[in-house]
Each structure stands twice: as C-alpha cells, then as structure tokens.
Write an enzyme that holds these catalytic residues in place. Structure first.
Site, mmCIF file in Angstrom:
data_model
loop_
_atom_site.group_PDB
_atom_site.id
_atom_site.type_symbol
_atom_site.label_atom_id
_atom_site.label_comp_id
_atom_site.label_asym_id
_atom_site.label_seq_id
_atom_site.Cartn_x
_atom_site.Cartn_y
_atom_site.Cartn_z
ATOM 1 N N ALA A 82 0.867 -1.169 0.000
ATOM 2 C CA ALA A 82 0.000 0.000 0.000
ATOM 3 C C ALA A 82 0.906 1.223 0.000
ATOM 4 O O ALA A 82 2.061 1.145 0.437
ATOM 5 C CB ALA A 82 -0.889 -0.024 1.235
ATOM 6 N N GLY A 127 0.396 -4.924 0.909
ATOM 7 C CA GLY A 127 -0.816 -4.998 0.081
ATOM 8 C C GLY A 127 -0.585 -5.788 -1.204
ATOM 9 O O GLY A 127 -1.528 -6.351 -1.769
ATOM 10 N N GLU A 130 -0.940 -9.319 -0.234
ATOM 11 C CA GLU A 130 -2.372 -9.537 0.039
ATOM 12 C C GLU A 130 -3.179 -9.655 -1.260
ATOM 13 O O GLU A 130 -4.111 -10.459 -1.357
ATOM 14 C CB GLU A 130 -2.900 -8.389 0.903
ATOM 15 N N GLU A 150 4.389 -4.930 7.319
ATOM 16 C CA GLU A 150 3.663 -3.830 7.961
ATOM 17 C C GLU A 150 4.149 -3.498 9.365
ATOM 18 O O GLU A 150 4.143 -2.330 9.774
ATOM 19 C CB GLU A 150 2.152 -4.131 8.005
#
Ligand code: COA
Length: 276
Positions: A82, A127, A130, A150
């Site tokens: 992200a 992300g 993911e 993260e």
C-alpha cells in the site's frame, strides 16, 4: 490493450485507466498494474482502477466472458505495498476507508467466477502480497520477494493478509511472517506453499497465461463452481462443505456443458464448452 486505447473500428469499452492495463486474448484476460516509478504501490487511485477493471471483466458482452485471468505488475515489482506516502498522514477514519477499499478489491478477485493467477514478477509486499493471496494461486519469477512488512511501519496487514495468509500457509508460517515483517525469497515461498511454481522472469507471464488458457479450455461453469465451493467450503465444517459440493455437483447436471463434456468423452472427441 490499455484502457485508453481501442482496436480500430471497435467502440470504446470500459473505464479509462491510467495505472492499469487490460489485455484480452479470447477468454483469457491479463491485468497489469502500471505504476512502476513507485513499484506499483497501491494508492486509492490504483485500487479504484483495479476495482473498475475487474468489475468490467465481470460484465462481459454475450459470448465474450472471461474464463481465467492473470494479474501482474509492470517493472521490477508486482506491488511493493500500500502507498506509504499516502498512508502516512491518514487518521483512523481514512485508514478504515482505505482498508475497506482494499478488502473490496480482494473480495472481487477472490469471488470472481473465473480463476485469477497472480504472476508475481518482483516485490509482492504488504498490500501486494495480500493482492496475490486474493488470487487463486501464485506463480513467481526467480528473484521475486514476498512478505508482510507492515509491523516495520507500526501497523498490521489491512487488506486481508492476516486471514488469507493464515489460510494459505497455516498458522505457524503466517505468524512468523507477520510478526517478523521479513521478506522471503520465491524459493522459501514455494516451500511454504505460498507460491505454486517459480519461472525465469522472462517466461513468467507467458507461463501464467498458458495455465490460464488451459483453465479457459475446461468447462467454465464447472471451473466457476469449483472455485465457489473451494472458497466457501474452507470456512465451513466438513459436513456442510461436502453438502455444498454435492449441491454444486448436482446443479452442473442441468448444464449443456455437462451433456457435451460427457458425450464427447464417450465419443472419444474433444468437448467444446459454451458455458451454458
Ligand atoms: N509506498 C509508496 N512508495 C513506495 C512504496 C510503497 N509501499 N514502495 C516503494 N515506493 C517508492 C519509493 O518511495 C521510491 O520512490 P522515489 O523514487 O520517489 O523515492 C520508488 O518507489 C522506488 O523504491 P525504492 O525504495 O527506491 O526501491 P528499492 O529497490 O531500493 O527498494 C523495496 C525496494 C521494495 C525494498 C522498498 O521500496 C520498500 O521497502 N518499499 C516498502 C515496502 C513496504 O513496507 N510495503 C508495505 C507497505 S504497508
């Protein structure tokens, strides 16, 4: 074909996209994330475009349905996470909205009626990992790195990583990866069952497309039913999951594809599936 381009003579179709390219070859779609200067980091615009691109693939013209797709990234990353620059100043409300947008995209891919293969061409972090986990399975390029870093930023995975990684690689591996924030090599990911196969970078997308083409040649209603049962059954007890399987199995006997598939086998010929 980039969303801004069009085939000569064809009317424009689908949303105009800046960060995502969608190519179609028969029943196979290839979706490429294109923000290479930021290693394809997922900001709200990229997430919005990916969501729009997948929604478009779910709404085909008659006879033009997608039966398998490949998701990959341009440049040296699949997705390096992200977008940290955008997240840095978010408050909890903005972070919740951002996480929800990521979850919507992941669920769209995960519940699409066709398999999606992640072709992880480089970094798949945060992300990015993911997003790959929302795909049906992952092929990786030699040298690719995967992980959920993260905790290095003071947060946790927010696009479904805690749950999908757990389900894909099991509780021990998932905990180790998420608590350490370590990146792992494609070879380690292969040994964990996170990645199905590793290919030279130059062959990766072609090999993923080959797999997609093979899937697309099978009965599309059957493949879609298998995807649905595998996904839904995972969160049910075995008796309920087997009942779901039996219902889906039975429902397919109402399809032309089942009649054609079995007739062709008995006639020693190749079935043509229409998805009806
Ligand atoms: N968000 C925003 N920008 C990112 C990004 C991310 N997740 N990952 C990379 N970028 C940007 C960098 O800031 C840099 O931008 P700049 O050229 O304007 O400075 C550009 O992409 C290239 O990245 P760079 O770090 O220079 O490449 P590298 O090859 O040296 O390192 C990584 C690659 C993947 C190891 C490193 O970029 C990294 O650690 N990224 C963050 C990974 C992460 O924590 N993801 C989880 C987020 S929740």
């Amino acid at each position: 074909m980039n969303g801004q381009e069009q085939q000569p003579g064809n009317p424009p179709r689908g949303p105009v996209l800046q960060f995502v390219a969608v190519e179609r070859a028969g029943h196979v779609a290839t979706v490429t994330i294109q923000r290479p200067d930021k290693l394809n980091a997922l900001n709200p615009a990229v997430i919005g475009e990916l969501t729009a691109a997948f929604r478009e693939l779910l709404a085909p013209a008659e006879g033009d349905e997608v039966r398998a797709a490949v998701l990959t990234g341009a440049g040296k990353a699949f997705v390096a996470g992200a977008d940290i620059a955008e997240m840095a100043s978010m408050n909890s409300i903005a972070a919740k909205r951002f996480a929800e947008a990521g979850h919507r995209l992941a669920e769209l891919i995960e519940t699409a009626p066709f398999p999606v293969i992640a072709a992880v061409n480089g970094f798949a972090l945060g992300g990015g990992c993911e997003l790959a986990l929302a795909c049906d399975f992952i092929y990786a390029a030699e040298g690719a790195k995967l992980g959920q870093p993260e905790v290095n930023l003071g947060v946790i995975p927010g696009f479904g990583g805690t749950q999908r990684l757990l389900r894909r690689v099991g509780p021990g591996r998932a905990r180790e990866l998420i608590y350490s924030g370590d990146m792992i090599t494609a070879e380690q990911a292969l040994s964990f069952g996170l990645v199905n196969a590793i290919f030279p970078a130059s062959e990766l997308v072609a090999r993923a497309r080959e797999a997609a083409l093979k899937i697309a040649s099978r009965g599309p209603l059957a493949v879609a039913a298998a995807k649905r049962v595998l996904l839904r059954g995972e969160n049910l007890d075995l008796t309920a999951a087997n009942e779901l399987e039996a219902q889906a199995f039975a429902a397919l006997f109402g399809s032309e594809d089942q009649k054609n598939g079995m007739k062709a086998f008995l006639a020693k010929s190749q079935a043509t599936f229409t998805g009806k």
